[in-house]
Design a protein around this motif. Structure first.
Motif, PDB file in Angstrom:
ATOM      1  N   MET A  11       0.833  -1.193   0.000  1.00 14.11           N
ATOM      2  CA  MET A  11       0.000   0.000   0.000  1.00 14.11           C
ATOM      3  C   MET A  11       0.876   1.255   0.000  1.00 14.11           C
ATOM      4  O   MET A  11       1.832   1.347   0.748  1.00 14.11           O
ATOM      5  N   ALA A  12       0.535   2.179  -0.866  1.00 12.50           N
ATOM      6  CA  ALA A  12       1.310   3.427  -0.945  1.00 12.50           C
ATOM      7  C   ALA A  12       0.710   4.476  -0.011  1.00 12.50           C
ATOM      8  O   ALA A  12      -0.504   4.523   0.197  1.00 12.50           O
ATOM      9  N   TYR A  13       1.579   5.313   0.544  1.00 14.04           N
ATOM     10  CA  TYR A  13       1.148   6.433   1.370  1.00 14.04           C
ATOM     11  C   TYR A  13       0.765   7.605   0.470  1.00 14.04           C
ATOM     12  O   TYR A  13       1.532   7.976  -0.426  1.00 14.04           O
ATOM     13  N   ASN A  14      -0.399   8.197   0.714  1.00 15.90           N
ATOM     14  CA  ASN A  14      -0.779   9.426   0.024  1.00 15.90           C
ATOM     15  C   ASN A  14      -0.050  10.592   0.684  1.00 15.90           C
ATOM     16  O   ASN A  14      -0.194  10.809   1.888  1.00 15.90           O
ATOM     17  N   VAL A  15       0.728  11.321  -0.103  1.00 12.72           N
ATOM     18  CA  VAL A  15       1.574  12.388   0.443  1.00 12.72           C
ATOM     19  C   VAL A  15       1.294  13.704  -0.272  1.00 12.72           C
ATOM     20  O   VAL A  15       1.339  13.779  -1.503  1.00 12.72           O
ATOM     21  N   LEU A  16       1.002  14.733   0.522  1.00 14.90           N
ATOM     22  CA  LEU A  16       0.998  16.110   0.035  1.00 14.90           C
ATOM     23  C   LEU A  16       2.331  16.704   0.455  1.00 14.90           C
ATOM     24  O   LEU A  16       2.636  16.791   1.646  1.00 14.90           O
ATOM     25  N   LEU A  17       3.151  17.071  -0.532  1.00 19.72           N
ATOM     26  CA  LEU A  17       4.527  17.506  -0.271  1.00 19.72           C
ATOM     27  C   LEU A  17       4.631  19.020  -0.363  1.00 19.72           C
ATOM     28  O   LEU A  17       4.146  19.621  -1.328  1.00 19.72           O
ATOM     29  N   SER A  18       5.230  19.629   0.645  1.00 16.74           N
ATOM     30  CA  SER A  18       5.499  21.067   0.620  1.00 16.74           C
ATOM     31  C   SER A  18       7.003  21.262   0.491  1.00 16.74           C
ATOM     32  O   SER A  18       7.766  20.813   1.354  1.00 16.74           O
ATOM     33  N   ALA A  19       7.439  21.909  -0.613  1.00 18.28           N
ATOM     34  CA  ALA A  19       8.877  21.970  -0.918  1.00 18.28           C
ATOM     35  C   ALA A  19       9.238  23.292  -1.572  1.00 18.28           C
ATOM     36  O   ALA A  19       8.373  24.030  -2.036  1.00 18.28           O
ATOM     37  N   ASP A  20      10.536  23.572  -1.581  1.00 18.59           N
ATOM     38  CA  ASP A  20      11.041  24.802  -2.210  1.00 18.59           C
ATOM     39  C   ASP A  20      12.327  24.464  -2.981  1.00 18.59           C
ATOM     40  O   ASP A  20      13.410  24.810  -2.560  1.00 18.59           O
ATOM     41  N   PRO A  21      12.170  23.741  -4.102  1.00 27.17           N
ATOM     42  CA  PRO A  21      13.370  23.215  -4.782  1.00 27.17           C
ATOM     43  C   PRO A  21      14.198  24.312  -5.420  1.00 27.17           C
ATOM     44  O   PRO A  21      13.708  25.022  -6.262  1.00 27.17           O
TER      45      PRO A  21
ATOM     46  N   ILE B 265      -7.644  18.676  -1.142  1.00 27.57           N
ATOM     47  CA  ILE B 265      -6.879  17.421  -1.063  1.00 27.57           C
ATOM     48  C   ILE B 265      -7.071  16.764   0.299  1.00 27.57           C
ATOM     49  O   ILE B 265      -7.243  15.541   0.395  1.00 27.57           O
ATOM     50  N   VAL B 266      -7.067  17.565   1.351  1.00 27.78           N
ATOM     51  CA  VAL B 266      -7.269  17.022   2.707  1.00 27.78           C
ATOM     52  C   VAL B 266      -8.639  16.351   2.799  1.00 27.78           C
ATOM     53  O   VAL B 266      -8.778  15.266   3.383  1.00 27.78           O
ATOM     54  N   LYS B 267      -9.658  16.962   2.214  1.00 30.40           N
ATOM     55  CA  LYS B 267     -11.004  16.366   2.223  1.00 30.40           C
ATOM     56  C   LYS B 267     -11.056  15.104   1.376  1.00 30.40           C
ATOM     57  O   LYS B 267     -11.664  14.099   1.745  1.00 30.40           O
ATOM     58  N   GLN B 268     -10.401  15.158   0.228  1.00 33.48           N
ATOM     59  CA  GLN B 268     -10.420  14.011  -0.696  1.00 33.48           C
ATOM     60  C   GLN B 268      -9.787  12.773  -0.073  1.00 33.48           C
ATOM     61  O   GLN B 268     -10.265  11.652  -0.276  1.00 33.48           O
ATOM     62  N   TYR B 269      -8.690  12.978   0.689  1.00 33.53           N
ATOM     63  CA  TYR B 269      -7.959  11.848   1.278  1.00 33.53           C
ATOM     64  C   TYR B 269      -8.149  11.804   2.797  1.00 33.53           C
ATOM     65  O   TYR B 269      -7.233  11.411   3.525  1.00 33.53           O
ATOM     66  N   LYS B 270      -9.319  12.194   3.247  1.00 31.23           N
ATOM     67  CA  LYS B 270      -9.625  12.309   4.681  1.00 31.23           C
ATOM     68  C   LYS B 270      -9.184  11.065   5.453  1.00 31.23           C
ATOM     69  O   LYS B 270      -9.575   9.943   5.125  1.00 31.23           O
ATOM     70  N   GLY B 271      -8.333  11.296   6.474  1.00 33.69           N
ATOM     71  CA  GLY B 271      -7.882  10.197   7.325  1.00 33.69           C
ATOM     72  C   GLY B 271      -6.832   9.312   6.687  1.00 33.69           C
ATOM     73  O   GLY B 271      -6.406   8.319   7.282  1.00 33.69           O
ATOM     74  N   ASN B 272      -6.411   9.639   5.466  1.00 33.07           N
ATOM     75  CA  ASN B 272      -5.425   8.801   4.768  1.00 33.07           C
ATOM     76  C   ASN B 272      -4.459   9.683   3.984  1.00 33.07           C
ATOM     77  O   ASN B 272      -4.257   9.506   2.791  1.00 33.07           O
ATOM     78  N   LEU B 273      -3.887  10.680   4.689  1.00 30.80           N
ATOM     79  CA  LEU B 273      -2.999  11.642   4.037  1.00 30.80           C
ATOM     80  C   LEU B 273      -1.885  12.049   4.994  1.00 30.80           C
ATOM     81  O   LEU B 273      -2.143  12.396   6.148  1.00 30.80           O
ATOM     82  N   ILE B 274      -0.664  12.005   4.499  1.00 29.82           N
ATOM     83  CA  ILE B 274       0.494  12.510   5.239  1.00 29.82           C
ATOM     84  C   ILE B 274       0.945  13.804   4.573  1.00 29.82           C
ATOM     85  O   ILE B 274       1.097  13.844   3.346  1.00 29.82           O
ATOM     86  N   ILE B 275       1.138  14.853   5.359  1.00 34.26           N
ATOM     87  CA  ILE B 275       1.761  16.066   4.823  1.00 34.26           C
ATOM     88  C   ILE B 275       3.248  16.012   5.163  1.00 34.26           C
ATOM     89  O   ILE B 275       3.619  15.861   6.329  1.00 34.26           O
ATOM     90  N   VAL B 276       4.074  16.087   4.137  1.00 38.63           N
ATOM     91  CA  VAL B 276       5.534  16.109   4.318  1.00 38.63           C
ATOM     92  C   VAL B 276       6.011  17.503   3.934  1.00 38.63           C
ATOM     93  O   VAL B 276       5.810  17.946   2.803  1.00 38.63           O
ATOM     94  N   SER B 277       6.638  18.185   4.882  1.00 38.57           N
ATOM     95  CA  SER B 277       7.130  19.541   4.639  1.00 38.57           C
ATOM     96  C   SER B 277       8.649  19.550   4.702  1.00 38.57           C
ATOM     97  O   SER B 277       9.231  19.227   5.742  1.00 38.57           O
ATOM     98  N   VAL B 278       9.286  19.928   3.581  1.00 40.75           N
ATOM     99  CA  VAL B 278      10.749  19.988   3.563  1.00 40.75           C
ATOM    100  C   VAL B 278      11.243  21.404   3.256  1.00 40.75           C
ATOM    101  O   VAL B 278      12.418  21.620   3.003  1.00 40.75           O
ATOM    102  N   GLY B 279      10.316  22.363   3.292  1.00 45.15           N
ATOM    103  CA  GLY B 279      10.680  23.761   3.068  1.00 45.15           C
ATOM    104  C   GLY B 279      10.293  24.619   4.252  1.00 45.15           C
ATOM    105  O   GLY B 279      10.149  24.125   5.376  1.00 45.15           O
ATOM    106  N   ARG B 280      10.127  25.912   4.006  1.00 42.05           N
ATOM    107  CA  ARG B 280       9.654  26.799   5.065  1.00 42.05           C
ATOM    108  C   ARG B 280       8.227  26.393   5.420  1.00 42.05           C
ATOM    109  O   ARG B 280       7.523  25.788   4.611  1.00 42.05           O
ATOM    110  N   LEU B 281       7.785  26.760   6.615  1.00 44.37           N
ATOM    111  CA  LEU B 281       6.482  26.280   7.087  1.00 44.37           C
ATOM    112  C   LEU B 281       5.360  27.299   6.920  1.00 44.37           C
ATOM    113  O   LEU B 281       4.273  27.140   7.462  1.00 44.37           O
TER     114      LEU B 281
END
Length: 316
Positions: free
Chosen positions: A1-11, A111-127
């Protein structure tokens, strides 16, 4: 099973490696990328994200416009000597990457509503962007997110922007403190462990020869630029730390990092601006369970290098 991830980044070079790692890892399903200021101005960040998604043949992933600066309104200092003028070292995304469709910040709530209870937010940039969700939509805005994996902070080790502060927390300490206080189930990946997450030039040379991924042409030029900057800043270093890959790898490899539960606060103003604070005494003050964050304190470095190579050698 894959993790649903919303990624916050500043490449950013290490953010770019994090995006590439996530796109290549079959256990990660990227459902959106928030791109704002940080290592580069917002517009370049968005362009770099679009370029990586185009290379990976994943233009279906929505790009969400992040913030242009911190909540304090302070001017930003960028570091082209570390990330290059465009954010990818010597690489300039082609001019064909333009007129990119970008969603506004409300897309996060969708996106949070769409994946309710099954979403990880990964933040690798400023918050800044995550703090804005609480400011705009209230304290319960992200309550349906399963967990937050955040690269930021420095505990019991020096900072990398000031003597005490790590970059993501230092540049917008108000946002960092807001997220630490209002988000739940926070897993924090500070410089304590990310500084050790070193990839060597030998590994990159091997991958640039053997990898079958569409990102192969980027690996060596981007890494070499980044490594040269680290050699100047940290004499004798044997490789470059890919800070932003750590939270993504830890998500799908739960035994990679060992955590300690403590309440984290971030100094918002003054000489210690951006300093991350937690109680590491043998008998710390009792904090409510709900306020505790999980601070990464140890990392399996052999597993880090091994998994990094495994993912970049895989042919998807």
């Amino acid at each position: 099973m894959a993790y649903n991830v919303l990624l916050s980044a500043d490449p950013g070079i290490d953010d770019s490696f994090a995006i590439m790692y996530a796109l290549l890892n079959p256990k990660i399903n990227i459902v959106g990328i928030i791109s704002g200021y940080g290592n580069t101005p917002k517009e370049k960040s968005i362009k770099n994200t679009a370029y990586l998604l185009t290379l990976g043949n994943r233009e279906d992933i929505p790009i969400i416009a992040g913030a242009a600066g911190p909540l304090s309104g302070e001017l930003i200092q960028y570091y082209p000597e570390i990330h290059g003028k465009e954010g990818l070292g010597p690489i300039k995304p082609p001019d064909t990457i333009k007129n990119v469709h970008v969603h506004d910040i409300n897309k996060v709530i969708e996106i949070v509503k769409q994946y309710k209870g099954n979403l990880i937010i990964v933040s690798v940039g400023r918050l800044t962007e995550l703090a804005l969700m609480f400011i705009l939509y209230g304290n319960n805005a992200l309550r349906d997110v399963t967990a937050f994996y955040i690269m930021g902070g420095a505990f019991l080790v020096p900072g990398n922007i000031t003597a005490e502060a790590e970059a993501n927390f230092y540049v917008d300490p108000i946002a960092a403190n807001t997220v630490m206080e209002k988000a739940h189930n926070n897993y924090l990946f500070p410089l304590n462990i990310t500084n050790k997450a070193i990839i060597t030039p030998e590994i990159i040379t091997y991958l640039s020869e053997k990898s079958l991924t569409p990102f192969r042409p980027l690996l060596k030029p981007a890494f070499d630029y980044y490594f040269k900057a680290y050699q100047k800043n940290v004499p004798g270093i044997q490789g470059a730390p890919l800070h932003d890959v750590v939270p993504l790898m830890a998500l799908v490899n739960p035994d990679l990092v060992k955590y300690i539960p403590r309440r984290v606060r971030v100094e918002e103003f003054g000489n210690a601006k951006g300093k991350s604070i937690a109680d590491f005494r043998p008998k710390p003050d009792k904090d409510p369970q709900v306020s505790l964050d999980y601070i990464g304190m140890e990392i399996d470095l052999q597993k880090f290098a091994g998994n990094f190579m495994e993912i970049f050698l895989a042919n998807r």
